[in-house]
Design an enzyme around this catalytic site. Structure first.
Site, PDB file in Angstrom:
ATOM      1  N   LYS A   8      -2.977   0.271  -2.294  1.00 35.14           N
ATOM      2  CA  LYS A   8      -2.611  -0.367  -3.778  1.00 35.14           C
ATOM      3  C   LYS A   8      -3.813  -0.199  -4.685  1.00 35.14           C
ATOM      4  O   LYS A   8      -4.998   0.400  -4.505  1.00 35.14           O
ATOM      5  CB  LYS A   8      -2.568  -1.874  -3.649  1.00 35.14           C
ATOM      6  N   SER A  96     -11.746   4.382   3.257  1.00 38.13           N
ATOM      7  CA  SER A  96     -12.305   3.315   3.295  1.00 38.13           C
ATOM      8  C   SER A  96     -13.303   2.751   2.328  1.00 38.13           C
ATOM      9  O   SER A  96     -13.980   3.753   1.680  1.00 38.13           O
ATOM     10  CB  SER A  96     -12.787   3.251   4.466  1.00 38.13           C
ATOM     11  N   ALA A  98     -12.766   1.870  -0.587  1.00 39.83           N
ATOM     12  CA  ALA A  98     -12.510   2.396  -1.988  1.00 39.83           C
ATOM     13  C   ALA A  98     -11.802   1.610  -2.988  1.00 39.83           C
ATOM     14  O   ALA A  98     -11.648   1.810  -3.971  1.00 39.83           O
ATOM     15  CB  ALA A  98     -11.524   3.627  -1.510  1.00 39.83           C
ATOM     16  N   LEU A 100      -8.921   0.397  -2.291  1.00 37.69           N
ATOM     17  CA  LEU A 100      -7.609   0.618  -2.216  1.00 37.69           C
ATOM     18  C   LEU A 100      -6.826  -0.094  -1.169  1.00 37.69           C
ATOM     19  O   LEU A 100      -5.419   0.056  -1.078  1.00 37.69           O
ATOM     20  CB  LEU A 100      -7.434   1.871  -2.051  1.00 37.69           C
ATOM     21  N   GLY A 101      -7.261  -1.098  -0.583  1.00 41.23           N
ATOM     22  CA  GLY A 101      -6.713  -1.846   0.285  1.00 41.23           C
ATOM     23  C   GLY A 101      -6.206  -1.305   1.614  1.00 41.23           C
ATOM     24  O   GLY A 101      -5.146  -1.770   2.318  1.00 41.23           O
ATOM     25  N   ALA A 105      -3.543  -3.114   4.238  1.00 39.13           N
ATOM     26  CA  ALA A 105      -2.234  -2.452   4.490  1.00 39.13           C
ATOM     27  C   ALA A 105      -1.944  -2.374   5.961  1.00 39.13           C
ATOM     28  O   ALA A 105      -0.871  -2.592   6.359  1.00 39.13           O
ATOM     29  CB  ALA A 105      -2.149  -1.320   3.815  1.00 39.13           C
ATOM     30  N   ASP A 137      -6.638  -9.055   0.387  1.00 44.21           N
ATOM     31  CA  ASP A 137      -5.398  -8.344   0.049  1.00 44.21           C
ATOM     32  C   ASP A 137      -4.427  -8.204   0.850  1.00 44.21           C
ATOM     33  O   ASP A 137      -3.262  -7.829   0.434  1.00 44.21           O
ATOM     34  CB  ASP A 137      -6.223  -6.770  -0.120  1.00 44.21           C
TER      35      ASP A 137
END
Length: 271
Positions: A8, A96, A98, A100-101, A105, A137
């Site tokens: 994400k 990782s 980052a 970005l989740g 996820a 998240d």
């Protein structure tokens, strides 16, 4: 069964206030980026234990501490007597640390896969509640569509935000920004314009309006991250921003664009 957990990005991120429990209330738009994925496969185990086999980018932690295994143990408790013994193969591609989740996820997709495989019929509301204990998240990935998020990210409202005609470039420098470090320099404040209102405007207006509050504290400490954002704009991005509290920066482009980043240790992902 195999699935491909996507990452994400955050479109805007405002730290609104500090809570009595030590966490922070925020507001952001979670947007799924489905072209940058991990791979997650579940195969019944031949012995009495579940095992995690990992490949791709290395996560330096014991298997039982991985969020995927924590998700499996959570579902074991939820389902009771169901035999969940699985060999889980996790192929890591989402970087990782980052913002970005990726770990969230993977954990949430594990919940969803087990729910489907064993026909547990656990509804979305309960899955969101379960996922909260795995990470802030995680509830978003139960929905996995654009949402306006409040609280610590768990209070979600569906929104209209379609960027399917755009192209994304995600740049991940070899820099790790811890969540604690990111929050330590933030001064909570209520924004003049909410991200849910800004997002309705043309993307060409986002540059001056849609902010990630973490950039104010992280850029002075890590000028290389700020330079990446500047280089994405120089390459023609119509909008660029650091995602979440991590070190990745994404750019939104009208057309497919190859970018050149001066930091040669950075990894570039085209989505």
């Amino acid at each position: 069964m195999i699935t491909f957990p996507n990452c994400k990005i955050n479109l805007g991120l405002n730290i609104v206030s500090k809570r009595p429990d030590g966490y922070h209330n925020l507001e952001t738009i979670f947007y799924p980026l489905k072209g940058l994925n991990d791979a997650l496969e579940l195969i019944p185990s031949n012995d009495s234990e579940s095992h995690l086999i990992q490949s791709g980018d290395v996560i330096d932690c014991e298997p039982e501490k991985n969020l995927v295994m924590k998700a499996l143990r959570l579902m074991e408790k939820e389902a009771g007597n169901v035999n969940f013994k699985q060999n889980i193969h996790l192929e890591k591609s989402i970087p990782s640390g980052a913002g970005l989740g990726g770990g969230s996820a993977d954990a949430t997709f594990t919940l969803l896969m087990l729910n489907d495989m064993f026909k547990l019929n656990i509804g979305e509301t309960r899955l969101i509640e379960l996922s909260k204990s795995l990470g802030a998240d995680c509830p978003f990935f139960v929905k996995n569509k654009p949402v306006y998020a409040e609280g610590i990210g768990e209070i979600m409202t569906d929104i209209e935000c379609d960027l399917s005609d755009k192209h994304f470039v995600v740049v991940k420098p070899n820099i790790h920004v811890s969540t604690k470090e990111a929050f330590s320099g933030v001064k909570p404040q209520t924004p003049e314009i909410s991200v849910k209102d800004i997002i309705k405007r043309p993307i060409s207006e986002w540059k001056s309006l849609l902010k990630n509050d973490f950039e104010d504290s992280i850029f002075p400490q890590y000028p290389a991250i700020q330079k990446i954002k500047e280089e994405l704009y120089s390459a023609g991005a119509i909008y660029a921003q650091m995602s979440g509290s991590g070190s990745a920066v994404f750019g939104i482009f009208d057309k497919q664009t190859k970018v050149s980043i001066s930091d040669k240790e950075s990894k570039i992902y085209y989505v």
